[in-house]
Design a protein around this motif. Structure first.
Motif, PDB file in Angstrom:
ATOM      1  N   ASP A   1     -45.538  -4.585 -44.542  1.00  0.00           N
ATOM      2  CA  ASP A   1     -45.517  -5.316 -43.273  1.00  0.00           C
ATOM      3  C   ASP A   1     -46.840  -5.169 -42.535  1.00  0.00           C
ATOM      4  O   ASP A   1     -47.501  -4.123 -42.620  1.00  0.00           O
ATOM      5  CB  ASP A   1     -44.389  -4.817 -42.371  1.00  0.00           C
ATOM      6  CG  ASP A   1     -43.008  -5.254 -42.845  1.00  0.00           C
ATOM      7  OD1 ASP A   1     -42.925  -6.095 -43.754  1.00  0.00           O
ATOM      8  OD2 ASP A   1     -42.025  -4.735 -42.284  1.00  0.00           O
ATOM      9  N   HIS A   2     -47.205  -6.204 -41.810  1.00  0.00           N
ATOM     10  CA  HIS A   2     -48.424  -6.183 -40.995  1.00  0.00           C
ATOM     11  C   HIS A   2     -48.144  -5.759 -39.569  1.00  0.00           C
ATOM     12  O   HIS A   2     -49.070  -5.455 -38.826  1.00  0.00           O
ATOM     13  CB  HIS A   2     -49.065  -7.576 -40.973  1.00  0.00           C
ATOM     14  CG  HIS A   2     -49.441  -8.070 -42.329  1.00  0.00           C
ATOM     15  ND1 HIS A   2     -49.286  -9.376 -42.699  1.00  0.00           N
ATOM     16  CD2 HIS A   2     -49.954  -7.432 -43.403  1.00  0.00           C
ATOM     17  CE1 HIS A   2     -49.704  -9.527 -43.957  1.00  0.00           C
ATOM     18  NE2 HIS A   2     -50.099  -8.358 -44.400  1.00  0.00           N
TER      19      HIS A   2
ATOM     20  N   THR B   1     -52.017   5.170 -38.692  1.00  0.00           N
ATOM     21  CA  THR B   1     -52.363   5.670 -37.366  1.00  0.00           C
ATOM     22  C   THR B   1     -52.893   4.474 -36.599  1.00  0.00           C
ATOM     23  O   THR B   1     -53.847   3.826 -37.025  1.00  0.00           O
ATOM     24  CB  THR B   1     -53.420   6.789 -37.429  1.00  0.00           C
ATOM     25  OG1 THR B   1     -52.888   7.861 -38.221  1.00  0.00           O
ATOM     26  CG2 THR B   1     -53.758   7.297 -36.047  1.00  0.00           C
ATOM     27  N   VAL B   2     -52.244   4.164 -35.487  1.00  0.00           N
ATOM     28  CA  VAL B   2     -52.556   2.953 -34.727  1.00  0.00           C
ATOM     29  C   VAL B   2     -52.804   3.334 -33.281  1.00  0.00           C
ATOM     30  O   VAL B   2     -52.015   4.060 -32.686  1.00  0.00           O
ATOM     31  CB  VAL B   2     -51.384   1.942 -34.801  1.00  0.00           C
ATOM     32  CG1 VAL B   2     -51.661   0.727 -33.949  1.00  0.00           C
ATOM     33  CG2 VAL B   2     -51.106   1.548 -36.242  1.00  0.00           C
ATOM     34  N   THR B   3     -53.917   2.851 -32.721  1.00  0.00           N
ATOM     35  CA  THR B   3     -54.177   3.003 -31.292  1.00  0.00           C
ATOM     36  C   THR B   3     -53.843   1.686 -30.615  1.00  0.00           C
ATOM     37  O   THR B   3     -54.377   0.638 -30.976  1.00  0.00           O
ATOM     38  CB  THR B   3     -55.645   3.398 -31.033  1.00  0.00           C
ATOM     39  OG1 THR B   3     -55.902   4.643 -31.694  1.00  0.00           O
ATOM     40  CG2 THR B   3     -55.902   3.565 -29.541  1.00  0.00           C
ATOM     41  N   VAL B   4     -52.935   1.749 -29.659  1.00  0.00           N
ATOM     42  CA  VAL B   4     -52.451   0.560 -28.963  1.00  0.00           C
ATOM     43  C   VAL B   4     -53.597  -0.035 -28.137  1.00  0.00           C
ATOM     44  O   VAL B   4     -54.245   0.668 -27.362  1.00  0.00           O
ATOM     45  CB  VAL B   4     -51.246   0.917 -28.067  1.00  0.00           C
ATOM     46  CG1 VAL B   4     -50.771  -0.289 -27.281  1.00  0.00           C
ATOM     47  CG2 VAL B   4     -50.115   1.502 -28.915  1.00  0.00           C
ATOM     48  N   LYS B   5     -53.843  -1.329 -28.314  1.00  0.00           N
ATOM     49  CA  LYS B   5     -54.951  -2.011 -27.633  1.00  0.00           C
ATOM     50  C   LYS B   5     -54.568  -2.562 -26.269  1.00  0.00           C
ATOM     51  O   LYS B   5     -55.416  -2.747 -25.412  1.00  0.00           O
ATOM     52  CB  LYS B   5     -55.467  -3.182 -28.488  1.00  0.00           C
ATOM     53  CG  LYS B   5     -55.963  -2.794 -29.850  1.00  0.00           C
ATOM     54  CD  LYS B   5     -57.379  -2.305 -29.785  1.00  0.00           C
ATOM     55  CE  LYS B   5     -57.968  -2.144 -31.153  1.00  0.00           C
ATOM     56  NZ  LYS B   5     -57.953  -0.798 -31.670  1.00  0.00           N
TER      57      LYS B   5
ATOM     58  N   PHE C   1     -46.499  -5.428 -32.804  1.00  0.00           N
ATOM     59  CA  PHE C   1     -47.929  -5.122 -32.733  1.00  0.00           C
ATOM     60  C   PHE C   1     -48.437  -4.901 -34.152  1.00  0.00           C
ATOM     61  O   PHE C   1     -47.675  -4.545 -35.055  1.00  0.00           O
ATOM     62  CB  PHE C   1     -48.209  -3.906 -31.832  1.00  0.00           C
ATOM     63  CG  PHE C   1     -47.601  -2.622 -32.319  1.00  0.00           C
ATOM     64  CD1 PHE C   1     -48.335  -1.744 -33.094  1.00  0.00           C
ATOM     65  CD2 PHE C   1     -46.293  -2.294 -31.995  1.00  0.00           C
ATOM     66  CE1 PHE C   1     -47.777  -0.563 -33.544  1.00  0.00           C
ATOM     67  CE2 PHE C   1     -45.722  -1.123 -32.438  1.00  0.00           C
ATOM     68  CZ  PHE C   1     -46.465  -0.244 -33.222  1.00  0.00           C
ATOM     69  N   ALA C   2     -49.718  -5.169 -34.336  1.00  0.00           N
ATOM     70  CA  ALA C   2     -50.333  -5.049 -35.661  1.00  0.00           C
ATOM     71  C   ALA C   2     -50.515  -3.576 -36.035  1.00  0.00           C
ATOM     72  O   ALA C   2     -50.975  -2.780 -35.222  1.00  0.00           O
ATOM     73  CB  ALA C   2     -51.680  -5.760 -35.680  1.00  0.00           C
ATOM     74  N   VAL C   3     -50.173  -3.236 -37.277  1.00  0.00           N
ATOM     75  CA  VAL C   3     -50.402  -1.880 -37.775  1.00  0.00           C
ATOM     76  C   VAL C   3     -51.675  -1.808 -38.616  1.00  0.00           C
ATOM     77  O   VAL C   3     -52.081  -0.734 -39.038  1.00  0.00           O
ATOM     78  CB  VAL C   3     -49.198  -1.341 -38.583  1.00  0.00           C
ATOM     79  CG1 VAL C   3     -47.974  -1.218 -37.687  1.00  0.00           C
ATOM     80  CG2 VAL C   3     -48.901  -2.197 -39.802  1.00  0.00           C
TER      81      VAL C   3
ATOM     82  N   GLY D   1     -53.213  -2.535 -33.593  1.00  0.00           N
ATOM     83  CA  GLY D   1     -52.842  -2.084 -32.261  1.00  0.00           C
ATOM     84  C   GLY D   1     -52.668  -3.193 -31.240  1.00  0.00           C
ATOM     85  O   GLY D   1     -52.239  -2.950 -30.119  1.00  0.00           O
ATOM     86  N   ALA D   2     -52.979  -4.440 -31.620  1.00  0.00           N
ATOM     87  CA  ALA D   2     -52.864  -5.571 -30.693  1.00  0.00           C
ATOM     88  C   ALA D   2     -51.452  -6.155 -30.725  1.00  0.00           C
ATOM     89  O   ALA D   2     -50.762  -6.116 -31.744  1.00  0.00           O
ATOM     90  CB  ALA D   2     -53.877  -6.654 -31.042  1.00  0.00           C
TER      91      ALA D   2
END
Length: 98
Positions: A14-15, A39-43, A52-54, A80-81
């Protein structure tokens, strides 16, 4: 600080993931789906129930959720977007596509 994410991500290919809480910009999340870790930083702020994009998604690329194509990226979407109608053209239920 990296926190364990409260998200739903069904398939490792999944994206996107779906947030089970409101997420704030700058939060760094550790997401595990089967044998894959992200590991994703939320934008930007992500509301409960939103996608949200991973990983980075290129303009024109199909977007996968629950292992299925749900649409096409209208622009480059960074990890993160927020992924929603402003940057995704839906393909499901349109009737003009197979």
């Amino acid at each position: 600080m990296v926190t364990r994410a409260k998200v739903v991500m069904i398939k490792p290919q999944d994206h996107v993931a779906i947030s089970l809480v409101n997420l704030e910009p700058g939060e760094t999340l550790a997401i595990t789906c089967q044998d894959q870790s992200f590991t994703v930083t939320v934008k930007e702020g992500i509301e409960f129930g939103h996608k949200f994009a991973v990983r980075d998604i290129a303009q024109g690329e199909d977007i996968l959720k629950y292992g299925e194509v749900i649409g096409t990226a209208l622009c480059n979407i960074p990890s993160g977007a927020h992924v929603h109608v402003h940057n995704l053209e839906g393909k499901r239920g349109r009737g003009d596509r197979q």
